[in-house]
Design a protein around this motif. Structure first.
Motif, PDB file in Angstrom:
ATOM      1  N   ASP A  32       0.814  -1.216   0.000  1.00 17.58           N
ATOM      2  CA  ASP A  32       0.000   0.000   0.000  1.00 17.58           C
ATOM      3  C   ASP A  32       0.847   1.265   0.000  1.00 17.58           C
ATOM      4  O   ASP A  32       0.321   2.378  -0.005  1.00 17.58           O
ATOM      5  CB  ASP A  32      -0.920   0.015   1.222  1.00 17.58           C
ATOM      6  N   LEU A  33       2.145   1.115  -0.006  1.00 22.35           N
ATOM      7  CA  LEU A  33       3.056   2.257   0.084  1.00 22.35           C
ATOM      8  C   LEU A  33       3.276   2.858  -1.300  1.00 22.35           C
ATOM      9  O   LEU A  33       3.971   2.281  -2.136  1.00 22.35           O
ATOM     10  CB  LEU A  33       4.389   1.799   0.680  1.00 22.35           C
ATOM     11  N   LYS A  34       2.683   4.014  -1.546  1.00 16.02           N
ATOM     12  CA  LYS A  34       2.795   4.636  -2.865  1.00 16.02           C
ATOM     13  C   LYS A  34       3.348   6.047  -2.806  1.00 16.02           C
ATOM     14  O   LYS A  34       4.118   6.459  -3.656  1.00 16.02           O
ATOM     15  CB  LYS A  34       1.434   4.639  -3.548  1.00 16.02           C
ATOM     16  N   VAL A  35       2.937   6.810  -1.792  1.00 15.33           N
ATOM     17  CA  VAL A  35       3.420   8.179  -1.627  1.00 15.33           C
ATOM     18  C   VAL A  35       4.307   8.223  -0.385  1.00 15.33           C
ATOM     19  O   VAL A  35       3.847   7.949   0.725  1.00 15.33           O
ATOM     20  CB  VAL A  35       2.247   9.170  -1.475  1.00 15.33           C
ATOM     21  N   ILE A  36       5.584   8.549  -0.579  1.00  9.88           N
ATOM     22  CA  ILE A  36       6.563   8.520   0.508  1.00  9.88           C
ATOM     23  C   ILE A  36       7.183   9.904   0.661  1.00  9.88           C
ATOM     24  O   ILE A  36       7.705  10.471  -0.313  1.00  9.88           O
ATOM     25  CB  ILE A  36       7.678   7.494   0.243  1.00  9.88           C
ATOM     26  N   ALA A  37       7.128  10.445   1.862  1.00  9.00           N
ATOM     27  CA  ALA A  37       7.753  11.734   2.154  1.00  9.00           C
ATOM     28  C   ALA A  37       9.100  11.504   2.841  1.00  9.00           C
ATOM     29  O   ALA A  37       9.261  10.555   3.606  1.00  9.00           O
ATOM     30  CB  ALA A  37       6.849  12.579   3.037  1.00  9.00           C
ATOM     31  N   ALA A 170       0.883  11.620   3.074  1.00  8.43           N
ATOM     32  CA  ALA A 170       1.683  10.544   2.500  1.00  8.43           C
ATOM     33  C   ALA A 170       1.333   9.213   3.157  1.00  8.43           C
ATOM     34  O   ALA A 170       0.687   9.160   4.201  1.00  8.43           O
ATOM     35  CB  ALA A 170       3.171  10.844   2.690  1.00  8.43           C
ATOM     36  N   ASP A 171       1.770   8.120   2.535  1.00 12.44           N
ATOM     37  CA  ASP A 171       1.552   6.788   3.108  1.00 12.44           C
ATOM     38  C   ASP A 171       2.590   6.455   4.170  1.00 12.44           C
ATOM     39  O   ASP A 171       2.416   5.504   4.938  1.00 12.44           O
ATOM     40  CB  ASP A 171       1.607   5.729   2.005  1.00 12.44           C
ATOM     41  N   GLY A 172       3.657   7.222   4.197  1.00 11.24           N
ATOM     42  CA  GLY A 172       4.695   7.004   5.189  1.00 11.24           C
ATOM     43  C   GLY A 172       5.802   8.023   5.028  1.00 11.24           C
ATOM     44  O   GLY A 172       5.898   8.713   4.008  1.00 11.24           O
ATOM     45  N   VAL A 173       6.632   8.137   6.062  1.00 11.24           N
ATOM     46  CA  VAL A 173       7.722   9.108   6.069  1.00 11.24           C
ATOM     47  C   VAL A 173       9.028   8.404   6.414  1.00 11.24           C
ATOM     48  O   VAL A 173       9.076   7.535   7.284  1.00 11.24           O
ATOM     49  CB  VAL A 173       7.469  10.231   7.094  1.00 11.24           C
ATOM     50  N   THR A 199       1.533  10.250  11.612  1.00  8.09           N
ATOM     51  CA  THR A 199       2.272   9.827  10.427  1.00  8.09           C
ATOM     52  C   THR A 199       2.904   8.464  10.654  1.00  8.09           C
ATOM     53  O   THR A 199       3.426   8.178  11.728  1.00  8.09           O
ATOM     54  CB  THR A 199       3.374  10.854  10.110  1.00  8.09           C
ATOM     55  N   ARG A 200       2.871   7.647   9.655  1.00 10.16           N
ATOM     56  CA  ARG A 200       3.524   6.341   9.706  1.00 10.16           C
ATOM     57  C   ARG A 200       5.015   6.514   9.430  1.00 10.16           C
ATOM     58  O   ARG A 200       5.413   6.939   8.352  1.00 10.16           O
ATOM     59  CB  ARG A 200       2.899   5.412   8.665  1.00 10.16           C
ATOM     60  N   ILE A 201       5.837   6.226  10.400  1.00 17.87           N
ATOM     61  CA  ILE A 201       7.285   6.352  10.250  1.00 17.87           C
ATOM     62  C   ILE A 201       7.819   5.027   9.697  1.00 17.87           C
ATOM     63  O   ILE A 201       7.733   3.986  10.352  1.00 17.87           O
ATOM     64  CB  ILE A 201       7.954   6.695  11.583  1.00 17.87           C
ATOM     65  N   LEU A 202       8.375   5.074   8.508  1.00 15.54           N
ATOM     66  CA  LEU A 202       8.829   3.852   7.847  1.00 15.54           C
ATOM     67  C   LEU A 202      10.207   3.414   8.314  1.00 15.54           C
ATOM     68  O   LEU A 202      10.492   2.223   8.390  1.00 15.54           O
ATOM     69  CB  LEU A 202       8.849   4.063   6.332  1.00 15.54           C
TER      70      LEU A 202
END
Length: 241
Positions: A32-37, A170-173, A199-202
């Protein structure tokens, strides 16, 4: 429109493998990770270079990539990579978000196949307000539809609050940290700011790691490194950061 990036780093084998490793680790964060900051604690930790090289790595892997330069205060991508148009000036995010340009006027194909870029544009006195504009949401919706991956280069969160506006979209950072530059407490403060924005911290990219003789990574890449810095990705759970 097409822009030429006249100055792209020729990566050594070891550096290229480091970004391939980052690319692979991000894949394992979920489908599901498509937009990453991407953000950092302070300026000059190598965040923008990391985003660019990851974009190149993803594009070389056959993915359609959109790189958005959302650092409306102090962008470096145009100057660092000598971006050139055949005629006219380069418009970017600040022009689009302020209604001065349409999306197709700020979206550029590059000489890196499958890698498109939206530059930051002219410096603006109200970047936080612009980034909260619904046009930014429309841009991300377009990116989700047309590209495999959208990478957003955001300002250092330890300096300005802009990233806290962008990150929830975003989907994650991913946090880029320069070795031995920021204290553990400061990094913890940045982590808390991201958590407050839900925010989801990747994970963390530990950047500018000097390759000392005899070290683990030096042994692993023996024969490919010669005193360079190696960015690498270290996935962390939120409570381990």
């Amino acid at each position: 429109m097409r822009v030429e990036l006249e100055k792209l780093e020729q990566l050594t084998y070891g550096k290229k493998e480091a970004f391939n490793s980052l690319r692979t680790n991000l894949k394992f964060c979920g489908a599901d990770l498509k937009v990453i900051a991407f953000t950092s604690c302070t300026p000059d930790e190598g965040k923008s270079s990391t985003v660019m090289e990851l974009g190149r790595s993803l594009a070389e892997d056959g993915k359609r990539v959109l790189l958005i330069d959302a650092d409306l205060r102090k962008s470096v991508l145009v100057g660092r990579h000598h971006a050139r148009l055949s005629k006219g000036g380069i418009q970017g995010m600040s022009h689009y978000l302020s209604g001065q340009a349409k999306l197709e006027e700020v979206l550029f194909e590059t000489n890196v196949e499958k890698l498109d870029i939206i530059f930051a544009g002219r410096t603006t006195p109200n970047p936080t307000e612009l980034l909260g504009n619904p046009l930014f949401d429309e841009l991300l919706a377009y990116g989700r539809e047309k590209y495999d991956t959208v990478l957003i280069d955001t300002p250092p969160l330890g300096s300005v609050i802009d990233t806290a506006v962008i990150a929830p979209k975003a989907d994650g950072v991913v946090l880029v940290v320069e070795t031995n530059k920021c204290s553990y407490r400061f990094i913890q403060d940045i982590k808390k700011q991201l958590e407050l924005s839900e925010t989801r911290i990747l994970g963390v990219v530990l950047n500018k790691v000097r390759m000392e003789k005899g070290g683990y990574y030096n042994r692993y890449y023996k024969g490919y490194y010669s005193g360079y810095y190696k960015p690498y990705y270290e996935e962390k759970k939120a409570d381990e950061l």
